[in-house]
Design a protein around this motif. Structure first.
Motif, short mmCIF file in Angstrom:
data_model
loop_
_atom_site.label_atom_id
_atom_site.label_comp_id
_atom_site.label_asym_id
_atom_site.label_seq_id
_atom_site.Cartn_x
_atom_site.Cartn_y
_atom_site.Cartn_z
N ALA A 10 -25.37 51.19 56.83
CA ALA A 10 -24.19 51.45 58.16
C ALA A 10 -22.80 51.48 57.18
CB ALA A 10 -24.38 49.92 58.47
N PRO A 11 -22.34 52.06 58.20
CA PRO A 11 -20.77 51.97 58.35
C PRO A 11 -19.96 50.65 57.38
CG PRO A 11 -21.22 53.89 59.42
CD PRO A 11 -22.15 52.54 59.43
N LEU A 12 -18.82 50.21 56.61
CA LEU A 12 -18.58 49.07 56.81
C LEU A 12 -17.34 48.30 57.71
CD1 LEU A 12 -19.01 49.14 53.30
CD2 LEU A 12 -20.40 47.44 54.80
N VAL A 13 -17.31 49.39 58.75
CA VAL A 13 -15.77 49.88 59.39
C VAL A 13 -15.87 48.74 60.49
CG1 VAL A 13 -14.18 50.41 60.89
CG2 VAL A 13 -15.17 51.59 59.23
N GLU A 14 -16.70 48.31 60.95
CA GLU A 14 -17.71 47.16 62.28
C GLU A 14 -18.88 46.92 61.79
OE1 GLU A 14 -15.33 47.17 64.83
OE2 GLU A 14 -14.41 48.70 65.21
N ARG A 15 -18.45 45.12 61.96
CA ARG A 15 -20.12 44.73 61.64
C ARG A 15 -21.24 45.46 62.76
NH1 ARG A 15 -20.56 39.19 65.46
NH2 ARG A 15 -21.39 40.25 67.43
N VAL A 16 -22.37 45.26 62.47
CA VAL A 16 -23.82 44.92 63.37
C VAL A 16 -24.53 44.60 63.84
CG1 VAL A 16 -26.14 46.75 62.75
CG2 VAL A 16 -24.17 47.63 61.69
N PRO A 17 -24.01 43.97 65.24
CA PRO A 17 -23.38 45.63 65.72
C PRO A 17 -21.96 44.94 66.41
CG PRO A 17 -24.87 43.72 66.89
CD PRO A 17 -25.07 43.23 65.54
N PRO A 18 -21.41 45.80 66.69
CA PRO A 18 -19.95 45.56 66.64
C PRO A 18 -19.44 44.14 67.92
CG PRO A 18 -20.71 48.26 67.03
CD PRO A 18 -21.85 47.31 66.54
N LYS A 19 -18.77 44.04 67.71
CA LYS A 19 -17.73 42.73 68.74
C LYS A 19 -17.01 43.54 69.36
CE LYS A 19 -17.03 39.41 65.14
NZ LYS A 19 -15.75 37.93 64.59
N LYS A 20 -16.82 44.70 69.52
CA LYS A 20 -16.29 44.94 70.30
C LYS A 20 -16.76 46.76 70.63
CE LYS A 20 -12.63 42.06 71.99
NZ LYS A 20 -11.05 41.46 71.71
N PRO A 59 -22.17 44.07 50.85
CA PRO A 59 -20.50 43.98 49.94
C PRO A 59 -19.78 43.29 50.11
CG PRO A 59 -20.84 46.12 50.56
CD PRO A 59 -22.56 45.32 51.50
N ILE A 60 -19.51 42.97 51.61
CA ILE A 60 -18.38 42.32 51.96
C ILE A 60 -18.49 41.42 52.67
CG2 ILE A 60 -16.60 44.42 50.74
CD1 ILE A 60 -16.72 45.00 53.73
N SER A 61 -17.93 40.68 53.25
CA SER A 61 -18.16 39.56 54.05
C SER A 61 -18.10 39.78 55.27
CB SER A 61 -17.60 37.87 53.23
OG SER A 61 -16.10 38.72 53.81
N LYS A 69 -9.65 39.82 55.60
CA LYS A 69 -8.78 41.10 53.89
C LYS A 69 -9.46 41.67 54.14
CE LYS A 69 -10.86 39.61 49.39
NZ LYS A 69 -11.53 39.15 48.41
N ALA A 70 -8.59 42.16 53.52
CA ALA A 70 -8.33 44.22 52.65
C ALA A 70 -9.28 44.20 52.40
CB ALA A 70 -7.04 44.57 52.52
N HIS A 71 -9.99 45.50 51.84
CA HIS A 71 -10.24 46.29 51.16
C HIS A 71 -10.46 47.80 50.83
CE1 HIS A 71 -13.46 43.28 50.57
NE2 HIS A 71 -13.33 42.57 51.59
N SER A 72 -10.87 48.65 49.63
CA SER A 72 -10.50 49.56 49.77
C SER A 72 -12.08 50.14 50.26
CB SER A 72 -10.19 50.06 48.44
OG SER A 72 -10.65 51.50 48.37
#
Length: 375
Positions: A10-20, A59-61, A69-72
């Motif tokens: 999955a993309p890492l932009v939103e959690r699965v499932p998205p909150k909004k 890979p990220i929390s 937390k900011a990530h690349s």
């Protein structure tokens, strides 16, 4: 049939499932849960705040957009792909990536089949050139219209998105307001929905998020239009509030003006029995049946006529169309069928390759190999 070991990326932009807000991650959630329910061994690669009955590898929390937390984004995504294709490859029968072109340099080198669902538009930037470098991968489109900019690659199937009907509520007695739901951006033309509401003297509720890149557009073109008694801007909403707004709306006013590959908001409306008034671009004519589950519009007059006629449509028909064409069960079954088909083709191709190798080995004397010398 043999139960499969499946990786969902999955993309890492939103959690699965998205909150909004978040379409792709929501689709990944329903697909993952559906595959687990069918008995498959599924590993979901997603942010650590994701919720799933599958095994979660993160890979990220927290997700990138709402995390603290900011990530690349590119680096953490590549780290995740390295984990899938280098450290854990032997654990899977099939890999299903929702990361589009980022997956290609990894996927084309391995024997484990990768399914690539393309979630975005393909008519911008260097998409056609990039996909053209890997034309034989197994690409899935989410509408037939999505394929048009890049036709000369291996499109194996069109699979429409799906939701479980239990996540929505049917309402045959809606209120008198219309609804704009989604995101404030130039290509979605929310300002036209507002101007139509004012011209037709109808109440319009607006539930939309503002991406940082769209803040300037919002300030220039949307904010000045919101101070009107017919317009109610409710902000970005979660799933509970979204269903409430959809089921009570007279219709969804979807004034998009771009080749949208699918448009989840349209099937979310249908699931509640709410007709959709939409511009006839992108996937809209595939999703909405004109005069039955909504109206396909091409001009301002078309939209005005549709607003006045939408009350004549059967909301029950809208719900039934959703259950017939856009349920999660239908989506999951289509992907499951595709997985088995690709595995069979992969096995057949590998067997043929090994037979050819054996034939060459036994058909003549062995030839010494030339050494490769680096100078």
């Amino acid at each position: 049939m043999k139960k499969l070991r499946i990786a969902q990326i999955a993309p890492l932009v939103e959690r699965v499932p998205p909150k909004k807000y978040g379409g792709t991650e929501r689709v990944v959630y329903h697909l993952t849960e559906g595959l687990v329910a069918k008995g498959h061994d599924v590993t979901l690669f997603a942010s650590g705040d994701s919720i799933t009955t599958a095994r979660l590898v993160a890979p990220i929390s927290e997700s990138l957009r709402l995390g603290r937390k900011a990530h690349s984004p590119t680096i953490v995504t590549m780290m995740m792909l390295s984990k899938v294709y280098e450290s854990m490859l032997r654990e899977f029968d099939i890999i299903h990536s929702h990361l589009e072109y980022l997956t290609l340099p990894y996927a084309h080198k391995v024997r484990v089949p990768t399914v690539l669902t393309m979630h975005g538009r393909l008519d911008i930037g260097d998409y056609s050139k990039m996909l053209g470098l890997y034309p034989h991968m197994a690409y899935v489109s989410i509408s037939d219209s999505q394929r048009r900019p890049v036709e000369d690659i291996n499109w194996v199937k069109t699979i429409y998105h799906g939701y479980p009907p239990s996540g929505f509520e049917f309402n045959d007695k809606p209120g008198d307001y219309f609804l704009y739901l989604g995101r404030f951006s130039e290509e979605k033309k929310p300002q036209q929905a507002i101007m139509l509401a004012r011209a037709c003297n109808i109440p319009l509720k607006i539930a939309a998020k503002i991406d940082p890149t769209d803040q300037g557009f919002f300030d220039r073109k949307i904010r000045p239009l919101l101070d009107h008694p017919l317009i109610d801007y409710v902000g970005e909403v979660d799933d509970t509030r979204k269903v409430e707004l959809l089921k009570n709306a007279k219709a969804l006013l979807n004034t998009i003006d771009w080749p949208e590959p699918f448009g989840l908001v349209m099937i979310e409306a249908l699931a509640c029995g709410t007709p959709v008034i939409v511009r006839g671009c992108g996937s809209a004519p595939e999703v909405i049946t004109h005069g039955k589950t909504g109206f396909i519009c091409h001009t301002r007059l078309d939209f005005i006529n549709a607003i006045h006629q939408v009350g004549e449509l059967s909301r029950k028909t809208c719900q039934e169309e959703f259950e017939r064409r856009f349920s999660a069960d239908t989506m999951v079954s289509n992907y499951e069928e595709l997985y088995y088909s690709l595995l069979q083709k992969n096995f057949s191709a590998f067997s043929e390759k090994m037979q050819n190798k054996e034939l060459k080995r036994t058909s003549g004397p062995l030839q010494p190999k030339r050494a490769i010398v680096f100078r």
